[in-house]
Design an enzyme around this catalytic site. Structure first.
Site, short mmCIF file in Angstrom:
data_model
loop_
_atom_site.label_atom_id
_atom_site.label_comp_id
_atom_site.label_asym_id
_atom_site.label_seq_id
_atom_site.Cartn_x
_atom_site.Cartn_y
_atom_site.Cartn_z
N LYS A 119 7.81 1.48 1.28
CA LYS A 119 6.34 1.48 1.28
C LYS A 119 5.74 1.86 2.63
O LYS A 119 4.72 1.32 3.05
CB LYS A 119 5.81 0.11 0.82
N HIS A 171 -16.67 16.29 -10.90
CA HIS A 171 -16.91 14.88 -10.56
C HIS A 171 -18.32 14.46 -10.96
O HIS A 171 -18.52 13.35 -11.47
CB HIS A 171 -16.67 14.65 -9.06
N ASP A 202 5.82 -0.85 -9.25
CA ASP A 202 5.27 -1.40 -8.01
C ASP A 202 4.39 -0.32 -7.39
O ASP A 202 4.89 0.66 -6.81
CB ASP A 202 6.40 -1.79 -7.06
N GLU A 228 -10.48 6.72 -11.38
CA GLU A 228 -10.95 8.08 -11.15
C GLU A 228 -10.87 8.85 -12.46
O GLU A 228 -9.88 9.53 -12.76
CB GLU A 228 -10.13 8.76 -10.06
#
Length: 344
Positions: free
Chosen positions: A168, A339, A244, A38
């Site tokens: 997670k 964008h 991670d 991005e």
């Protein structure tokens, strides 16, 4: 059995900044390495970094640090499970003797429990030096579990990971008890700087934070989270520094708090679950080592000092991106125009 060659999955990476950070852990101007697809993230974080530096710097505070692993044991009934916990909770020093056999750096600092029927869930909380500590705490938990099963014959093994850690997954327990580094970053932006550089007002940013981040997230059923896009900056920073990346799930459960103070904008981000390390798994790649050195996170410091510095810089990058995005969203059309400009 066939062997498959390990290849690389390149992600575009760029240095953004510098940003000024002040506090006990970091008192420095640093560049921010961000790896992301991005590409609008780079100029957005860059704008936040410029504003933060012009405003005098981001004040960063490390509130707490701990890495967790939960184990699941079963007793004959709830009474046996409670008796085992009551005994176990008074034996932290005995348990740390077991932990020391597994690592020079792991230390058990606290425990929490839940009992469901005859099942005993024990959340073990450790400090882990400069490592994020996933494997370190799992090894320590495994050895502790073996010791427990010997010391308490009424218990039996069920799982080395009981989902009360929590790893997670989006849960309330991590925000309440902490997992990783808990960091708060704060910034006060003078009104004229807010208007000139962010093209908005302190009142507009505060209003949007309430209506979007707080009320909007509540309507969506968010869990201990009130932010616009913490995950974007976390993923980019994690990939660039060998973390991670899946830990952005709990890492992005953070809160933006801002106020108008004497006409200026007070802006803060609170991240209770930053799981980062400067050593360990994922750190052997050349670009990762280069970025950690660039950030000053490969220095000869007390154990844990490099990881704390890394967490503070990571949180500062989150503040920069969050500030810039919220400012943009106060102006109709600005977000999409950026964008279109950078990605089409």
């Amino acid at each position: 059995m066939s062997q498959h060659k390990i290849s690389q999955a390149p992600v575009p990476m760029r240095l953004v900044g510098p940003v000024r950070i002040v506090g006990d852990v970091v008192d420095d101007s640093v560049m921010l390495p961000l790896a992301t697809y991005e590409t609008t993230l780079w100029p957005s974080v860059g704008r936040g970094a410029r504003v933060a530096t012009l405003a005098g710097g981001i004040q960063a505070t490390v509130l707490d640090e701990r890495m967790t692993r939960s184990i699941l044991l079963e007793a004959g009934d709830a009474g046996q499970a409670l008796a085992a916990w009551q005994s176990l909770s008074a034996r932290k020093e005995d348990m740390n003797m077991v932990v020391r056999e597994t690592s020079r750096f792991a230390r058990l600092i606290d425990m929490h429990h839940q009992i469901v029927g005859n099942m005993l869930y024990v959340r073990l909380e450790f400090t882990t030096g400069d490592a994020a500590g996933h494997n370190m705490v799992t090894l320590a938990a495994e050895k502790l579990q073996d010791w427990l099963l010997t010391e308490y014959p009424a218990l039996k093994y069920t799982s080395i990971s009981a989902n009360y850690c929590t790893d997670k997954k989006a849960t309330a327990v991590n925000g309440i008890l902490g997992r990783g580094k808990s960091v708060v970053c704060e910034l006060t932006i003078p009104r004229d700087l807010c208007e000139r550089r962010l093209k908005t007002t302190p009142e507009a940013v505060v209003d949007l934070n309430i209506k979007k981040n707080l009320i909007g997230t509540m309507l969506a059923g968010g869990i201990r989270s009130a932010n616009a896009h913490f995950a974007n900056m976390l993923l980019a920073f994690y990939l660039a520094t060998g973390q991670d990346a899946a830990n952005i799930v709990e890492g992005s459960q953070g809160i933006v708090h801002c106020e108008v103070r004497d006409g200026d904008l007070y802006f803060s981000v609170s991240l209770p679950n930053l799981i980062v390390g400067s050593v360990g798994h994922g750190k052997g790649l050349g670009f990762v080592e280069d970025n950690l050195r660039l950030l000053g996170c490969k220095e000869d410091r007390e154990p844990g000092g490099n990881a704390r510095r890394l967490a503070v810089i990571c949180a500062a990058s989150v503040l920069c991106g969050e500030l810039s995005l919220l400012a943009a969203q106060t102006n109709p059309g600005e977000l999409m125009a950026a964008h279109v400009k950078f990605e089409r």
